[in-house]
Scaffold this motif. Sequence first.
Motif, PDB file in Angstrom:
ATOM      1  N   LYS A  38       0.823  -1.207   0.000  1.00 57.56           N
ATOM      2  CA  LYS A  38       0.000   0.000   0.000  1.00 57.56           C
ATOM      3  C   LYS A  38       0.858   1.259   0.000  1.00 57.56           C
ATOM      4  O   LYS A  38       1.799   1.375   0.787  1.00 57.56           O
ATOM      5  N   GLY A  39       0.539   2.174  -0.895  1.00 58.94           N
ATOM      6  CA  GLY A  39       1.232   3.456  -0.891  1.00 58.94           C
ATOM      7  C   GLY A  39       1.247   4.125  -2.235  1.00 58.94           C
ATOM      8  O   GLY A  39       0.805   5.264  -2.386  1.00 58.94           O
ATOM      9  N   HIS A  40       1.781   3.428  -3.261  1.00 54.39           N
ATOM     10  CA  HIS A  40       1.715   4.009  -4.606  1.00 54.39           C
ATOM     11  C   HIS A  40       0.259   4.155  -5.018  1.00 54.39           C
ATOM     12  O   HIS A  40      -0.133   5.147  -5.640  1.00 54.39           O
ATOM     13  N   SER A  41      -0.532   3.162  -4.698  1.00 53.03           N
ATOM     14  CA  SER A  41      -1.990   3.231  -4.769  1.00 53.03           C
ATOM     15  C   SER A  41      -2.513   2.448  -3.569  1.00 53.03           C
ATOM     16  O   SER A  41      -1.770   1.697  -2.934  1.00 53.03           O
ATOM     17  N   PRO A  42      -3.800   2.595  -3.243  1.00 53.50           N
ATOM     18  CA  PRO A  42      -4.307   1.896  -2.050  1.00 53.50           C
ATOM     19  C   PRO A  42      -4.232   0.381  -2.143  1.00 53.50           C
ATOM     20  O   PRO A  42      -4.036  -0.298  -1.138  1.00 53.50           O
ATOM     21  N   GLY A  43      -4.383  -0.162  -3.354  1.00 56.99           N
ATOM     22  CA  GLY A  43      -4.468  -1.611  -3.496  1.00 56.99           C
ATOM     23  C   GLY A  43      -3.378  -2.235  -4.327  1.00 56.99           C
ATOM     24  O   GLY A  43      -3.549  -3.354  -4.833  1.00 56.99           O
TER      25      GLY A  43
END
Length: 218
Positions: free
Chosen positions: A131-136
């Motif tokens: 998680k981080g660049h996008s939520p999923g």
Amino acid sequence: MAYTGVVTTGGPGDVRETSGLTITKVSVGTIDNNAYLLRCRETGEQLLIDAAAEASTLLSLAGDAGLASIVTTHRHWDHWTALAEVAAATGARTYAGRDDVEGIDARIDVPVDDGDTIQVGAVSLTARHLKGHSPGSIALLYRDPSGIPHLFTGDSLFPGGVGNTENDASRFASLIDDVEKKIFAELPDETWVYPGHGKDTTLGAERPSLPEWRARGW
């Protein structure tokens, strides 16, 4: 020729043979998106990682064997613009991280959670939620029983750092924590990393830089 992982848009794919999978890497689209075709050597079943662009190129790559599955590593548009067309043409089952499904403008059949297994013929791939660049965002891990681990990271890990978190400190902390805990702490240096753009790397090449990445905040 030996696999290098260096590909260019419009150029030929680069092919790597492992004990269980044939891995073909191609570059598609206008911003050097990587797509990976995984073929089970025992059954011939095929799985595509990131139908990013150029549906005709990806369908030609799959050939008459078609596709059983398509995995989207994350919800950013440049990783799924050909997904609907390729899925419709092949009837492939589609997968993406559960928390990114709503951000993908194409049918997703199977939401994926951390630790889930995705089959390609006789071979099992393990999903890791980063998680981080996008939520999923998810990465896919193939543990070759006769060789090195192979890790398909989308945009969560590249040569030189983790993925873009848009100067959001909480998103960066989440991503670097997940990458350290779920990837670097669990996998050996020889693990080969196949990112969503550009050249490949190994965990051993990147591991010494982890403190630097955390200190700089990106």
